[in-house]
Design an enzyme around this catalytic site. Structure first.
Site, PDB file in Angstrom:
ATOM      1  N   TYR A 144       0.863  -1.181   0.000  1.00 49.20           N
ATOM      2  CA  TYR A 144       0.000   0.000   0.000  1.00 49.20           C
ATOM      3  C   TYR A 144       0.894   1.224   0.000  1.00 49.20           C
ATOM      4  O   TYR A 144       2.019   1.182   0.487  1.00 49.20           O
ATOM      5  CB  TYR A 144      -0.880   0.032   1.253  1.00 49.20           C
ATOM      6  CG  TYR A 144      -2.210  -0.661   1.080  1.00 49.20           C
ATOM      7  CD1 TYR A 144      -3.011  -0.377  -0.014  1.00 49.20           C
ATOM      8  CD2 TYR A 144      -2.665  -1.582   2.004  1.00 49.20           C
ATOM      9  CE1 TYR A 144      -4.239  -1.003  -0.179  1.00 49.20           C
ATOM     10  CE2 TYR A 144      -3.890  -2.219   1.846  1.00 49.20           C
ATOM     11  CZ  TYR A 144      -4.668  -1.914   0.748  1.00 49.20           C
ATOM     12  OH  TYR A 144      -5.879  -2.528   0.587  1.00 49.20           O
ATOM     13  N   ARG A 166     -18.289   0.806   2.403  1.00 49.58           N
ATOM     14  CA  ARG A 166     -18.811  -0.548   2.655  1.00 49.58           C
ATOM     15  C   ARG A 166     -19.831  -0.480   3.778  1.00 49.58           C
ATOM     16  O   ARG A 166     -19.476  -0.468   4.953  1.00 49.58           O
ATOM     17  CB  ARG A 166     -17.664  -1.488   2.989  1.00 49.58           C
ATOM     18  CG  ARG A 166     -16.737  -1.624   1.810  1.00 49.58           C
ATOM     19  CD  ARG A 166     -15.558  -2.505   2.052  1.00 49.58           C
ATOM     20  NE  ARG A 166     -14.446  -2.018   1.237  1.00 49.58           N
ATOM     21  CZ  ARG A 166     -13.166  -2.167   1.530  1.00 49.58           C
ATOM     22  NH1 ARG A 166     -12.819  -2.813   2.609  1.00 49.58           N
ATOM     23  NH2 ARG A 166     -12.239  -1.681   0.739  1.00 49.58           N
ATOM     24  N   HIS A 225     -10.817  -4.318  -7.067  1.00 50.10           N
ATOM     25  CA  HIS A 225     -10.705  -4.589  -5.634  1.00 50.10           C
ATOM     26  C   HIS A 225     -11.870  -5.475  -5.163  1.00 50.10           C
ATOM     27  O   HIS A 225     -12.362  -5.345  -4.046  1.00 50.10           O
ATOM     28  CB  HIS A 225     -10.686  -3.275  -4.854  1.00 50.10           C
ATOM     29  CG  HIS A 225      -9.771  -3.263  -3.665  1.00 50.10           C
ATOM     30  ND1 HIS A 225      -8.574  -2.604  -3.642  1.00 50.10           N
ATOM     31  CD2 HIS A 225      -9.897  -3.817  -2.427  1.00 50.10           C
ATOM     32  CE1 HIS A 225      -8.004  -2.740  -2.457  1.00 50.10           C
ATOM     33  NE2 HIS A 225      -8.792  -3.486  -1.698  1.00 50.10           N
ATOM     34  N   ARG A 285     -14.999  -3.649  -3.877  1.00 54.94           N
ATOM     35  CA  ARG A 285     -14.983  -3.105  -2.515  1.00 54.94           C
ATOM     36  C   ARG A 285     -14.635  -1.623  -2.469  1.00 54.94           C
ATOM     37  O   ARG A 285     -14.685  -1.011  -1.416  1.00 54.94           O
ATOM     38  CB  ARG A 285     -13.956  -3.878  -1.662  1.00 54.94           C
ATOM     39  CG  ARG A 285     -14.292  -5.326  -1.512  1.00 54.94           C
ATOM     40  CD  ARG A 285     -13.092  -6.141  -1.027  1.00 54.94           C
ATOM     41  NE  ARG A 285     -12.773  -5.963   0.368  1.00 54.94           N
ATOM     42  CZ  ARG A 285     -13.377  -6.577   1.372  1.00 54.94           C
ATOM     43  NH1 ARG A 285     -14.377  -7.391   1.123  1.00 54.94           N
ATOM     44  NH2 ARG A 285     -12.993  -6.382   2.612  1.00 54.94           N
ATOM     45  N   GLY A 292     -11.207 -10.632  -9.423  1.00 55.76           N
ATOM     46  CA  GLY A 292     -12.576 -10.156  -9.230  1.00 55.76           C
ATOM     47  C   GLY A 292     -13.568 -11.105  -9.862  1.00 55.76           C
ATOM     48  O   GLY A 292     -13.683 -11.176 -11.080  1.00 55.76           O
ATOM     49  N   ARG A 308     -14.558 -17.638  -9.697  1.00 57.27           N
ATOM     50  CA  ARG A 308     -15.142 -18.581  -8.745  1.00 57.27           C
ATOM     51  C   ARG A 308     -14.958 -20.039  -9.159  1.00 57.27           C
ATOM     52  O   ARG A 308     -14.980 -20.930  -8.334  1.00 57.27           O
ATOM     53  CB  ARG A 308     -16.655 -18.311  -8.584  1.00 57.27           C
ATOM     54  CG  ARG A 308     -16.965 -16.947  -7.975  1.00 57.27           C
ATOM     55  CD  ARG A 308     -16.529 -16.878  -6.524  1.00 57.27           C
ATOM     56  NE  ARG A 308     -16.725 -15.574  -5.929  1.00 57.27           N
ATOM     57  CZ  ARG A 308     -15.799 -14.606  -5.902  1.00 57.27           C
ATOM     58  NH1 ARG A 308     -14.599 -14.803  -6.439  1.00 57.27           N
ATOM     59  NH2 ARG A 308     -16.041 -13.446  -5.332  1.00 57.27           N
TER      60      ARG A 308
HETATM   61  C1  FNR Z   1      -9.312  -7.603  -0.256  1.00 57.99           C
HETATM   62  N1  FNR Z   1      -8.581  -7.011  -1.269  1.00 57.99           N
HETATM   63  C2  FNR Z   1      -7.398  -6.353  -0.973  1.00 57.99           C
HETATM   64  N2  FNR Z   1      -6.618  -5.878  -1.963  1.00 57.99           N
HETATM   65  C3  FNR Z   1      -5.426  -5.262  -1.696  1.00 57.99           C
HETATM   66  O1  FNR Z   1      -4.736  -4.856  -2.621  1.00 57.99           O
HETATM   67  N3  FNR Z   1      -5.025  -5.131  -0.400  1.00 57.99           N
HETATM   68  C4  FNR Z   1      -5.750  -5.588   0.657  1.00 57.99           C
HETATM   69  O2  FNR Z   1      -5.360  -5.457   1.815  1.00 57.99           O
HETATM   70  C5  FNR Z   1      -7.010  -6.194   0.366  1.00 57.99           C
HETATM   71  N4  FNR Z   1      -7.804  -6.652   1.390  1.00 57.99           N
HETATM   72  C6  FNR Z   1      -8.924  -7.409   1.095  1.00 57.99           C
HETATM   73  C7  FNR Z   1      -9.636  -8.004   2.121  1.00 57.99           C
HETATM   74  C8  FNR Z   1     -10.714  -8.829   1.817  1.00 57.99           C
HETATM   75  C9  FNR Z   1     -11.468  -9.491   2.935  1.00 57.99           C
HETATM   76  C10 FNR Z   1     -11.088  -9.041   0.475  1.00 57.99           C
HETATM   77  C11 FNR Z   1     -12.250  -9.948   0.122  1.00 57.99           C
HETATM   78  C12 FNR Z   1     -10.400  -8.432  -0.542  1.00 57.99           C
HETATM   79  C13 FNR Z   1      -8.962  -7.206  -2.680  1.00 57.99           C
HETATM   80  C14 FNR Z   1      -8.381  -8.504  -3.221  1.00 57.99           C
HETATM   81  O3  FNR Z   1      -6.996  -8.440  -3.311  1.00 57.99           O
HETATM   82  C15 FNR Z   1      -8.925  -8.809  -4.630  1.00 57.99           C
HETATM   83  O4  FNR Z   1      -8.739  -7.699  -5.468  1.00 57.99           O
HETATM   84  C16 FNR Z   1     -10.393  -9.200  -4.629  1.00 57.99           C
HETATM   85  O5  FNR Z   1     -10.733  -9.932  -3.481  1.00 57.99           O
HETATM   86  C17 FNR Z   1     -10.702 -10.047  -5.865  1.00 57.99           C
HETATM   87  O6  FNR Z   1     -12.033 -10.322  -5.949  1.00 57.99           O
HETATM   88  P1  FNR Z   1     -12.715 -11.717  -5.474  1.00 57.99           P
HETATM   89  O7  FNR Z   1     -11.824 -12.847  -5.946  1.00 57.99           O
HETATM   90  O8  FNR Z   1     -12.796 -11.640  -3.990  1.00 57.99           O
HETATM   91  O9  FNR Z   1     -14.042 -11.656  -6.147  1.00 57.99           O
END
Ligand code: FNR
Length: 398
Positions: free
Chosen positions: A141, A176, A292, A295, A324, A327
């Site tokens: 980050y 969220r 993301h 999210r 993203g 599944r």
């Molecule tokens: C994330 N994602 C995420 N991405 C990132 O760059 N840093 C992070 O700390 C997080 N934290 C995080 C927590 C949780 C609980 C989730 C579900 C997701 C996003 C993650 O890397 C990714 O982009 C998505 O989860 C992909 O989508 P799907 O596979 O969950 O549909």
């Protein structure tokens, strides 16, 4: 140990797909954690689209081609993968299961894929590196403290991380609402008010509550030690609150990181072709087409819909990954057919982790592998490296 294994196997026995794992995770986790994983921003339109748009694509098999054992292995930025999959970086995993990031890294190593270890992990990047053999990438980050951020890059290098994945879609935290409603990420601390508010949820999930208590109720994120007040690690709450001033990554930050990191650099969170091009012009070796997991900004396209524009813009100058909504194995095949080299898997791994720790994460990866194999066999496609647009039915126009 033996009893735990049997319990885990029993819990996983009926998990035939991601939906089974999600349902079981619901039974294991307190509501606020289930929602933290399961939820997206605003109306969750993009989050739903991520999954549904995969469902609208149709495969184009070659019948009459006998493929006994399709080749799944591939290489991304010099990292050998037994299948075109990495685990997506997900913060807060130690809250989901005490083994958190360690379990995911070990599961990835067992499955022959690479984990993208998050900045917001419950274990330090060194602890994760020491816990598992195999290649590993680190998600970075942007933190406003530049010296601290460079220090983090240095630590990743010293701990043997092969690639840095810089997340670029976090100008501020997404809206969220499930988390707001549940009080997650804002006032999640152990105090009387929360004990009264969350007590009933916890009482219904005694297994989780016991494990969490035995793990010392860890809210801190060790990788953030240089950024918290007085050099202390930040909690998830602090990290979310500090969003506006500390997380807003710009191209300037990508250029800075490129200067101090000699390894492979990946920019995660691009959707538009010109942004992907910009990342590559600044020296990125790969981009992750990602919203993301829905999210952050709701209302942007599904990742799979954004992929063709990025592929066209990058034109072979860098590797392209996608996450993203992946599944099933068929989704992996579709993403590769549209030009991704590999995919990152987010929530399915987390649900597996919730259900049975490392064994659960391995289970989800092996389910995906079996599904990719079956899809490739049925399509008559001998290798994932052969996949291209000719393996997809053209979408009806209109
Ligand atoms: C994330 N994602 C995420 N991405 C990132 O760059 N840093 C992070 O700390 C997080 N934290 C995080 C927590 C949780 C609980 C989730 C579900 C997701 C996003 C993650 O890397 C990714 O982009 C998505 O989860 C992909 O989508 P799907 O596979 O969950 O549909």
């Amino acid at each position: 140990m033996y009893v735990t294994k049997i319990r885990q196997q029993r819990r996983l026995a009926g998990v035939l797909n991601y939906a089974d794992a999600r349902r079981r995770a619901w039974k294991v986790l307190p509501r606020l954690l289930f929602d933290y994983i399961d939820g997206g921003a605003d109306d969750e339109l993009t989050m739903r689209d991520n999954v549904e748009r995969f469902g609208e694509l149709r495969l184009r098999p070659r019948t009459g081609e006998w493929v006994p054992v399709p080749e799944l292995s591939t290489e991304v930025l010099g990292t050998a993968l037994s299948m075109p999959v990495l685990t997506a970086p997900c913060g807060g995993m130690r809250l989901v299961h005490p083994d958190g990031d360690l379990a995911i890294a070990r599961a990835a190593a067992r499955a022959g894929v690479a984990p993208v270890v998050p900045s917001g992990g419950g274990y330090s990047l060194e602890e994760v590196a020491a816990s598992a053999e195999g290649p590993r990438w680190f998600q970075l980050y942007k933190f406003s403290n530049r010296a601290g951020m460079e220090g983090l890059v240095e630590r990743a290098r010293d701990a043997g991380y092969h690639a840095l994945v810089m997340t670029i879609d976090t100008n501020i935290a997404g809206n969220r609402e499930r988390d707001f409603r549940n009080g997650f990420g804002y006032d999640l601390r152990i105090n009387v008010r929360n004990a009264l508010r969350l007590g009933p949820q916890m009482a219904r999930r005694p297994g989780w509550a016991f494990r969490f208590w035995r793990d010392g109720m860890p809210f801190e994120l060790p990788n953030t030690a240089p950024f918290g007040s007085d050099g202390r690690a930040m909690s998830l709450t602090e990290m979310a609150r500090s969003g506006a001033e500390s997380f807003s990554p710009t191209w300037h930050d990508v250029a800075l990181v490129r200067k101090v990191w000699n390894g492979a650099l990946v920019v995660k969170g691009v959707l538009a072709g010109d942004d992907a091009r910009q990342a590559v012009d600044l020296g990125a070796d790969a981009v992750v087409v990602s919203n993301h997991g829905g999210r952050q900004l709701d209302g942007v396209p599904a990742a799979i819909d954004a992929l063709p524009e990025v592929v066209a813009a990058v034109g072979g100058a860098a590797e392209i990954l996608l996450d993203g909504g992946v599944r099933r194995g068929g989704d992996v095949v579709k993403a590769l057919a549209l030009g991704a080299k590999a995919v990152l898997l987010g929530r399915p791994i987390v649900w597996g982790l919730a259900v049975a720790g490392e064994a659960g994460a391995v289970h989800m990866l092996e389910l995906l592998r079996a599904q990719i194999i079956r899809t490739m066999c049925l399509m008559g496609c001998p290798s994932v490296t052969r996949l291209g647009a000719e393996w997809l039915w053209e979408r009806p126009r209109g």
